[in-house]
Every structure is written in structure tokens, then in C-alpha cells.
Design an enzyme around this catalytic site. Structure first.
Site, PDB file in Angstrom:
ATOM      1  CG  ASP A  96      -0.264  -0.022   2.541  1.00  0.00           C
ATOM      2  OD1 ASP A  96       0.779  -0.697   2.656  1.00  0.00           O
ATOM      3  OD2 ASP A  96      -0.753   0.627   3.486  1.00  0.00           O
TER       4      ASP A  96
ATOM      5  CD  GLU B 298       4.267   1.057   7.008  1.00  0.00           C
ATOM      6  OE1 GLU B 298       5.016   1.431   7.923  1.00  0.00           O
ATOM      7  OE2 GLU B 298       3.926   1.809   6.072  1.00  0.00           O
TER       8      GLU B 298
END
Length: 377
Positions: free
Chosen positions: A70, A135
């Protein structure tokens, strides 16, 4: 001139709009490459987050590459010189959202493992990947959930490299061999609302809180150590009042944060805060959020392997630092694992026109492969 394997994979990953917690097919790309090498793949989906655990081998030691697919949002597109999801090379720099944080590292990891396994198909120990799409977000359903799953079945990571952008001017000049802990307090100090012209029948919580906040801000919590600076206390948010100039507020909300070293514990910090608040006779509510505990890898095979790998590629040993914010390394370190962060230059992370030096990606691939050579060949 055709792209190198690392650059080609990096471009493929960067072209996917995996804004947290979306993965946008990035993990599928990695999984296909790893399956071809004989990795066993376990996809772990927790609510809106996609994770995977890939492992090759069943012997100790277990070495892990950890990372995330991400990326943070792009911000105002008009401030970008290129389309953030159309990777573009300008003057030797690869521009795209996630180039440095951290799809470049992911490409380096995969290619390094492909090369290593090609040269050492019967390598010692085991190699694994722990990859998440959570994250950059609330980090609730990502690495921490995978770690919980691994611990429940007693599958313990011995050594881990996290591909976070650790470097400052060129790749490998800095590696992070630890991180400070992060502890947040949400404090509500209670008063009595009233008219500003009649303070004797009201109680201003802002006025009452100020001496305590001043003491908290000036307290020396610890002196740090050889690896960590002293613990710091900061107030990032404070809110009180109705917006009117003639109303004493009934409450004031204060958010504060500790970045703490291994010289202090959560319990010690919490106890000292409560003692200061109580000393000032405040009426208050206080909730705590433990964002992460400090960790440190000051010795061990992994640290030696990483330092030597960087030295082999750069002809210069890296600087060992624990500066910066938190990373998913904190969850892995709770397993008792040796954890090191080694990745690209962090100068443009989370900014518009995020970029990474193309040559640095090739060097990082070489460093990752050399770490594997040092540990498992």
C-alpha cells in the site's frame, strides 16, 4: 535498452493504484514470481486488508523479507510533474507514488531472492516474505495480525529485513537497527463551563491544565543510551472552547505523544504522567494507546550480514541509527526476532514527486542478495 528485472518489476508494481488499504493486484504479481521458486503461499485477508506469507524451506534459521504494497494518497495531482501511477524516469530518477516507500524495495527483494535461489537451490535455512497492504493506514489488520497467526502456531521469524526507506543520501548509507516506541495519551481535563465575566462561579480547565502541561513538557524522562536519544514528549493536538469569546469551556482535550527509548517502559511513563496530573489537582479522564514498543538489534548474525553486504556493494559500512518514526518492524521484533531496516533514500517519501534513484535499486538488489549469501548460502 531494456529494463533490468528489478526496474521492470518496480514499474509493474508502481503502475497499480494501491492506495492504503488497497493492494490493487501488487501481491498477486509477487506471489506468481515466488511460486515459481517453490515458495508455499498463504494469503491472509483480515477485513479490508490483504496480506500474504510465503515460505521456502522448513529448516532454521527463518529469514524474512517484510514490506507493504500500500501507498499513501497522492495529494494534489497538479503539484506532480508526472502521473504518480505512470512510473517515469527523468535524469536517472524513477518517479511514482511508492517508488521509495516501498515498492522499489519489494522489487529488489523478489529479484534478489530469484537470483539467490537460482545460485543456491539447496540453501540453508528458510526464506519467507511477509507482505501487507495495511502499513500506511491504521496498521490493525496487517503485519500485526500475521505475526499473531504465526505465533499461534509457533512459527517464529529468526531474522527479518524490513524494506523501509532507511537511507538518507545514497542507498545503504544508513540502516535502522532499532526504533523508538510510541505511546499516545488522550487527556480530557474537566472544568465548569460559565461566563467569562463570572470566573468565580466557573472553572477554566485550560488554565488549570497549563501548569501540568508545562511540567510534562519540561520533564526529563530519561537520558537515552548509546543507541537511542532521550525520550521526548510532544503535544500535537489541543482543543477546548465553544468558539465564543464569552464562554469559559467545560473541558479541554489534549493529545500528547511519547517517543521513548529502551530506557523507559510504558508503565513507568504512564505512572509518572498520572503523578504529575494528580499533583496539580486536576479532574480528568485519560486513555492510552500503545502504538509500538521500542526494539533494538545491536548484535547478531543479521546485523553482521547486513553491514558486510552494504560494505561489499558500497565499499563503505553503513551508519546504524534508530531515528525516525515507527515501522512494522516493531511487531516482528516482539517475536524476539533480529530486525533491520534497509531500503532506499527517504528524502521524497510521502511527498509529491516521490522518486528513487534507478541505480540505487540495482545496488539494493545486490545488497539483499549479498545478505542472503552471507546467511544462507
Amino acid at each position: 535498452m531494456s529494463d533490468t528485472p528489478t526496474l521492470a518489476l518496480a514499474k509493474d508494481l508502481l503502475s497499480r493504484q494501491s492506495i492504503t488499504p488497497e493492494d490493487a493486484g501488487c501481491q498477486e504479481l509477487m506471489i506468481k514470481r515466488l511460486e515459481a521458486l517453490g515458495f508455499t503461499i498463504e494469503i491472509m485477508v483480515f477485513e479490508d486488508t490483504t496480506n500474504f506469507w510465503a515460505r521456502r524451506g522448513n529448516e532454521a534459521p527463518l529469514f524474512t523479507f517484510a514490506g507493504h504494497t500500500d501507498v499513501v494518497p497522492t495529494g494534489d495531482l497538479t503539484h506532480w510533474n508526472t502521473n504518480p501511477f505512470e512510473p517515469t524516469i527523468i535524469d536517472g530518477m524513477l518517479y511514482a507514488r511508492g517508488a521509495a516507500d516501498m515498492k522499489g524495495s519489494l522489487a529488489c527483494m523478489v529479484v534478489a531472492v530469484e537470483r539467490f535461489v537460482g545460485e543456491h537451490p539447496n540453501h540453508k535455512g528458510s526464506i519467507s516474505f511477509l507482505i501487507t497492504s495495511d502499513e500506511e493506514g491504521p496498521f490493525i489488520n496487517g503485519t500485526t495480525r500475521v505475526v499473531d497467526t504465526l505465533q499461534e502456531r509457533n512459527e517464529i521469524i529468526d531474522m527479518c529485513i524490513v524494506g523501509e526507506p532507511s537511507s538518507t543520501s545514497h542507498v545503504g548509507d544508513v540502516v535502522k537497527n532499532g526504533r523508538r516506541g510510541s505511546l499516545t495519551g488522550n487527556l480530557t481535563v474537566k472544568g465548569i463551563q460559565g461566563h467569562v465575566a463570572y470566573p468565580h462561579i466557573a472553572r477554566n480547565p485550560i488554565h488549570q491544565a497549563m501548569p501540568a502541561l508545562s511540567e510534562l513538557a519540561t520533564t526529563v524522562w530519561d537520558n537515552g543510551n548509546d543507541y537511542f536519544p532521550p525520550t521526548s514528549f510532544q503535544i500535537p493536538n489541543m482543543n477546548g472552547g465553544t468558539g465564543a469569546s464569552n464562554v469559559i469551556p467545560g473541558t479541554v482535550d489534549i493529545m500528547f505523544n511519547f517517543r521513548f527509548s529502551t530506557e523507559s517502559t510504558v508503565d513507568e511513563l504512564q505512572q509518572r504522567v498520572v503523578e504529575i496530573l494528580d499533583k496539580h489537582d486536576l479532574e480528568y479522564d485519560l486513555d492510552w494507546i500503545i502504538n509500538g514498543l521500542p526494539f533494538l538489534t545491536d548484535t547478531g548474525d543479521l546485523l553482521t550480514a547486513v553491514v558486510n553486504a552494504v560494505d561489499t556493494v558500497n565499499q563503505q559500512k553503513p551508519q546504524l541509527l534508530t531515528t525516525g518514526g515507527t515501522s512494522d518492524g516493531r511487531f516482528i521484533a516482539q517475536m524476539g526476532s533480529q530486525v533491520i531496516e534497509l531500503g532506499p533514500v527517504n528524502a521524497t517519501i510521502h511527498k509529491v514527486n516521490e522518486c528513487v534513484n534507478v541505480e540505487d535499486l540495482e545496488k539494493l538488489t545486490d545488497m539483499y542478495q549479498e545478505v542472503l549469501n552471507n546467511l544462507l548460502a
